[in-house]
Design an enzyme around this catalytic site. Structure first.
Site, mmCIF file in Angstrom:
data_model
loop_
_atom_site.group_PDB
_atom_site.id
_atom_site.type_symbol
_atom_site.label_atom_id
_atom_site.label_comp_id
_atom_site.label_asym_id
_atom_site.label_seq_id
_atom_site.Cartn_x
_atom_site.Cartn_y
_atom_site.Cartn_z
ATOM 1 N N THR A 78 20.521 13.680 113.357
ATOM 2 C CA THR A 78 21.524 14.061 114.566
ATOM 3 C C THR A 78 22.067 12.655 115.222
ATOM 4 O OG1 THR A 78 20.038 15.740 115.257
ATOM 5 C CG2 THR A 78 21.661 15.022 116.812
ATOM 6 N N ARG A 155 21.418 21.052 122.359
ATOM 7 C CA ARG A 155 20.495 21.949 121.177
ATOM 8 C C ARG A 155 19.091 21.513 121.630
ATOM 9 N NH1 ARG A 155 24.448 19.378 118.642
ATOM 10 N NH2 ARG A 155 25.998 20.984 117.335
ATOM 11 N N ASP A 175 23.653 18.311 132.899
ATOM 12 C CA ASP A 175 24.263 17.756 131.712
ATOM 13 C C ASP A 175 25.808 17.798 132.221
ATOM 14 O OD1 ASP A 175 23.962 18.394 128.351
ATOM 15 O OD2 ASP A 175 26.035 18.348 129.355
ATOM 16 N N CYS A 234 12.073 11.651 123.880
ATOM 17 C CA CYS A 234 12.009 11.940 122.226
ATOM 18 C C CYS A 234 13.499 11.905 121.661
ATOM 19 C CB CYS A 234 11.624 13.346 122.040
ATOM 20 S SG CYS A 234 9.985 13.700 121.742
ATOM 21 N N ALA A 235 14.428 11.203 122.584
ATOM 22 C CA ALA A 235 15.655 11.163 122.436
ATOM 23 C C ALA A 235 15.985 9.695 121.882
ATOM 24 C CB ALA A 235 16.640 11.372 123.548
ATOM 25 N N ARG A 236 16.339 8.730 122.537
ATOM 26 C CA ARG A 236 16.385 7.237 121.964
ATOM 27 C C ARG A 236 15.853 6.299 123.025
ATOM 28 N NH1 ARG A 236 16.967 9.226 118.081
ATOM 29 N NH2 ARG A 236 18.605 8.923 116.350
ATOM 30 N N ASP A 260 8.396 8.728 121.953
ATOM 31 C CA ASP A 260 8.564 8.932 120.402
ATOM 32 C C ASP A 260 9.446 7.849 119.746
ATOM 33 O OD1 ASP A 260 8.206 10.168 117.978
ATOM 34 O OD2 ASP A 260 10.257 11.129 118.139
ATOM 35 N N GLU A 265 12.443 -0.840 116.838
ATOM 36 C CA GLU A 265 11.579 0.198 116.102
ATOM 37 C C GLU A 265 11.522 -0.349 114.927
ATOM 38 O OE1 GLU A 265 13.113 3.995 115.868
ATOM 39 O OE2 GLU A 265 12.623 4.654 118.010
ATOM 40 N N HIS A 283 8.639 7.461 116.193
ATOM 41 C CA HIS A 283 9.634 8.320 115.910
ATOM 42 C C HIS A 283 9.506 9.541 114.871
ATOM 43 C CE1 HIS A 283 14.440 7.586 115.831
ATOM 44 N NE2 HIS A 283 14.122 8.881 115.629
ATOM 45 N N GLY A 285 10.068 12.826 115.579
ATOM 46 C CA GLY A 285 10.742 13.790 116.298
ATOM 47 C C GLY A 285 11.353 14.692 114.992
ATOM 48 N N ALA A 286 11.660 13.886 113.907
ATOM 49 C CA ALA A 286 12.372 15.005 112.931
ATOM 50 C C ALA A 286 11.517 14.862 111.842
ATOM 51 C CB ALA A 286 13.994 14.140 112.417
HETATM 52 N N1 LIG Z 1 13.045 11.660 117.970
HETATM 53 C C1 LIG Z 1 13.824 11.892 117.073
HETATM 54 O O1 LIG Z 1 13.510 12.107 115.954
HETATM 55 C C2 LIG Z 1 15.082 12.943 117.481
HETATM 56 C C3 LIG Z 1 15.941 12.318 118.306
HETATM 57 N N2 LIG Z 1 17.149 12.912 118.633
HETATM 58 C C4 LIG Z 1 18.233 12.530 119.824
HETATM 59 O O2 LIG Z 1 17.994 13.592 120.541
HETATM 60 C C5 LIG Z 1 19.324 13.540 121.138
HETATM 61 C C6 LIG Z 1 19.900 14.793 121.408
HETATM 62 O O3 LIG Z 1 20.067 15.705 120.272
HETATM 63 P P1 LIG Z 1 20.638 17.097 120.348
HETATM 64 O O4 LIG Z 1 20.178 17.748 121.614
HETATM 65 O O5 LIG Z 1 20.833 17.796 119.273
HETATM 66 O O6 LIG Z 1 22.212 16.714 121.092
HETATM 67 P P2 LIG Z 1 23.317 17.599 121.627
HETATM 68 O O7 LIG Z 1 24.579 16.714 121.415
HETATM 69 O O8 LIG Z 1 23.276 18.955 121.218
HETATM 70 O O9 LIG Z 1 23.067 17.328 123.249
HETATM 71 C C7 LIG Z 1 23.062 16.232 123.864
HETATM 72 C C8 LIG Z 1 23.622 16.520 125.332
HETATM 73 O O10 LIG Z 1 23.542 15.599 126.014
HETATM 74 C C9 LIG Z 1 24.646 15.477 127.250
HETATM 75 N N3 LIG Z 1 24.987 14.335 127.951
HETATM 76 C C10 LIG Z 1 25.503 13.490 127.383
HETATM 77 N N4 LIG Z 1 25.755 12.387 128.505
HETATM 78 C C11 LIG Z 1 24.718 12.906 129.252
HETATM 79 C C12 LIG Z 1 24.338 12.187 130.622
HETATM 80 N N5 LIG Z 1 24.817 10.961 130.897
HETATM 81 N N6 LIG Z 1 23.399 12.828 131.238
HETATM 82 C C13 LIG Z 1 22.943 14.192 130.859
HETATM 83 N N7 LIG Z 1 23.484 14.596 129.762
HETATM 84 C C14 LIG Z 1 24.138 14.156 128.874
HETATM 85 C C15 LIG Z 1 25.526 16.143 126.133
HETATM 86 O O11 LIG Z 1 26.628 17.049 127.214
HETATM 87 C C16 LIG Z 1 25.060 17.333 125.264
HETATM 88 O O12 LIG Z 1 24.852 18.501 125.941
HETATM 89 C C17 LIG Z 1 20.206 12.774 119.901
HETATM 90 O O13 LIG Z 1 21.498 12.453 120.339
HETATM 91 C C18 LIG Z 1 19.236 11.958 119.100
HETATM 92 O O14 LIG Z 1 19.544 10.673 119.661
HETATM 93 C C19 LIG Z 1 17.586 14.139 117.899
HETATM 94 C C20 LIG Z 1 16.629 14.512 116.865
HETATM 95 C C21 LIG Z 1 15.404 13.988 116.404
HETATM 96 O O1 LIG Z 2 18.164 12.832 114.236
HETATM 97 C C1 LIG Z 2 17.675 11.932 114.944
HETATM 98 O O2 LIG Z 2 18.719 11.749 115.582
HETATM 99 C C2 LIG Z 2 16.529 11.331 114.802
HETATM 100 O O3 LIG Z 2 16.293 10.603 115.609
HETATM 101 C C3 LIG Z 2 15.850 11.585 113.564
HETATM 102 O O4 LIG Z 2 15.546 10.223 112.998
HETATM 103 P P1 LIG Z 2 14.897 10.043 111.624
HETATM 104 O O5 LIG Z 2 15.895 10.856 110.724
HETATM 105 O O6 LIG Z 2 13.685 10.765 111.571
HETATM 106 O O7 LIG Z 2 15.166 8.616 111.045
#
Ligand SMILES: NC(=O)C1=CN([C@@H]2O[C@H](COP(=O)(O)OP(=O)(O)OC[C@H]3O[C@@H](n4cnc5c(N)ncnc54)[C@H](O)[C@@H]3O)[C@@H](O)[C@H]2O)C=CC1
Ligand SMILES: O=C(O)C(=O)COP(=O)(O)O
Length: 348
Positions: A78, A155, A175, A234-236, A260, A265, A283, A285-286
């Site tokens: 993502t 999402r 949001d 669990c985001a960044r 996470d 990292e 890290h 999450g995925a």
């Molecule tokens: N830990 C891990 O392995 C993973 C981490 N992630 C992280 O999670 C994040 C979110 O993923 P999704 O939900 O799929 O993305 P998404 O794009 O579906 O949702 C992100 C939401 O954040 C909102 N947003 C933007 N700026 C904002 C602010 N200042 N305040 C509040 N909301 C705000 C957007 O409008 C959007 O609705 C990714 O960008 C990625 O960095 C994603 C997948 C796995």
């Molecule tokens: O999809 C994302 O944003 C993630 O943080 C997952 O990271 P990874 O593919 O496990 O290195």
């Protein structure tokens, strides 16, 4: 859409084998090379038309500038904060991600951290392994009836909400893009951050990392929270300011954190990880079979679609697939007018 010639792809991280198989079935030569040093990548990137990464490969401007033949950077996942999207766009390189492939996995890990924080599961398990039987020390608190603040209702935020509602939590959120009536239909009441901070027992962040989300939780915002609030990231790394989090944990303003992701990292700075009220993962999450299979397959199919000149299709909902969609259109349609995708997103 005119077909784009992609003959060779470098996969620089551990990506599901389906990715390689699909690319090769479609006549694309694939090289897999993990843990490449930056200089190595700079020296070799000119040999490839495509690059597939996850989060560990930092695709910086100097790598992109050395990438004379690169047409596509595919992120099997993502977040694209590890890719200099602006530099790629200026060079006409398409940046694509697979944003829905790991949604459920990231949401489930978030819920696991919320539950672990409420009942001290990791600490209790560690104590048992050390031969203890300490029932007093690990007294917890129910999630039932507590308030969960979800910052970022895309999402993952949506999936976290529905799961935690089943535990009887009240879900509130913020949001800037998701309309309040949409999140209300999944049981999340939207409000300003000023209104949200003081109400939450737990806060979880699910925004991308970009200038407007760096340090969303900082000294000032922690001070507006309930004393003892527990937080999950669990985001960044960096969306919750790490130094501010250490201070909030020390003062008791923050009662616990489930992390996470980290600014660096793997993290060299250990004060957060070693704090007794912090539980953390590297890290993950995925990191599930299912998410990896989806992301690996999706990115390969998207590359093949481009080779075949097909329009990019995918789970496009409003602005939330913005990296795939906007980068695609920007580089294909308005190549003469590159814009900063992150600015574009944060102003829309
Ligand atoms: N830990 C891990 O392995 C993973 C981490 N992630 C992280 O999670 C994040 C979110 O993923 P999704 O939900 O799929 O993305 P998404 O794009 O579906 O949702 C992100 C939401 O954040 C909102 N947003 C933007 N700026 C904002 C602010 N200042 N305040 C509040 N909301 C705000 C957007 O409008 C959007 O609705 C990714 O960008 C990625 O960095 C994603 C997948 C796995
Ligand atoms: O999809 C994302 O944003 C993630 O943080 C997952 O990271 P990874 O593919 O496990 O290195």
């Amino acid at each position: 859409m005119a077909p784009i010639s992609i003959k060779s792809v470098l996969i620089s991280e551990s990506v599901d084998p389906r990715c390689r198989a699909i690319l090769e079935e479609n006549g694309i030569r694939v090289t897999e090379k993990q843990n490449m040093k930056k200089d190595e990548l700079i020296a070799e990137i000119k040999d490839y038309d495509g690059l597939v990464v996850r989060s560990a490969t930092k695709v910086t401007a100097d790598i992109i500038n050395a990438a004379d033949n690169l047409k596509i950077i595919g992120r099997a996942g993502t977040g694209v904060d590890n890719v200099d999207v602006d530099a790629a766009t200026k060079k006409g390189i398409i940046v694509m991600n697979t944003p829905s492939g790991n949604t459920i996995s990231a949401a489930e890990l978030t819920c696991a951290l919320l539950m672990s924080l409420s009942r001290n599961v990791p600490q209790a398990a560690m104590s048992m392994k050390q031969g203890n039987w300490d029932r007093k020390k690990f007294m917890g608190a129910e999630l039932f009836g507590k308030v969960l603040g979800i910052v970022g209702l895309g999402r993952i935020g949506k999936e976290v909400a529905s799961r935690m509602q089943s535990f009887g939590m009240r879900t509130i959120g913020y949001d800037p893009i998701t309309p309040p009536e949409v999140s209300a239909s999944w049981g999340v009441e939207q409000m300003s951050l000023e209104q949200l901070w003081p109400q939450c027992d737990y806060i979880t962040v699910h925004t991308p990392l970009m200038p407007s989300t760096v340090g969303l939780l900082n000294d000032e915002t922690f001070a507006k929270c309930k004393k003892g609030v527990k937080v999950v990231n669990c985001a960044r790394g960096g969306i919750i300011d790490e130094a501010a989090l250490v201070r909030a944990l020390e003062s008791g303003q923050c009662g616990g954190a489930g992390l996470d992701v980290f600014v660096e990292e793997p993290p060299k700075e250990r004060s957060l990880i070693n704090h007794p009220n912090v539980i953390s993962c590297p890290h993950l999450g995925a990191s599930t079979k299912e998410a990896q299979a989806r992301c690996g397959e999706d990115i390969a199919l998207q590359i093949v679609d481009m080779v075949q000149g097909k329009k990019l299709v995918g789970a496009v909902s409003s602005t939330q697939n913005y990296f795939s969609v906007l980068c695609y259109y920007k580089t294909c349609i308005s190549k003469d007018k590159p814009q900063n995708i992150i600015q574009l997103f944060s102003t829309c």
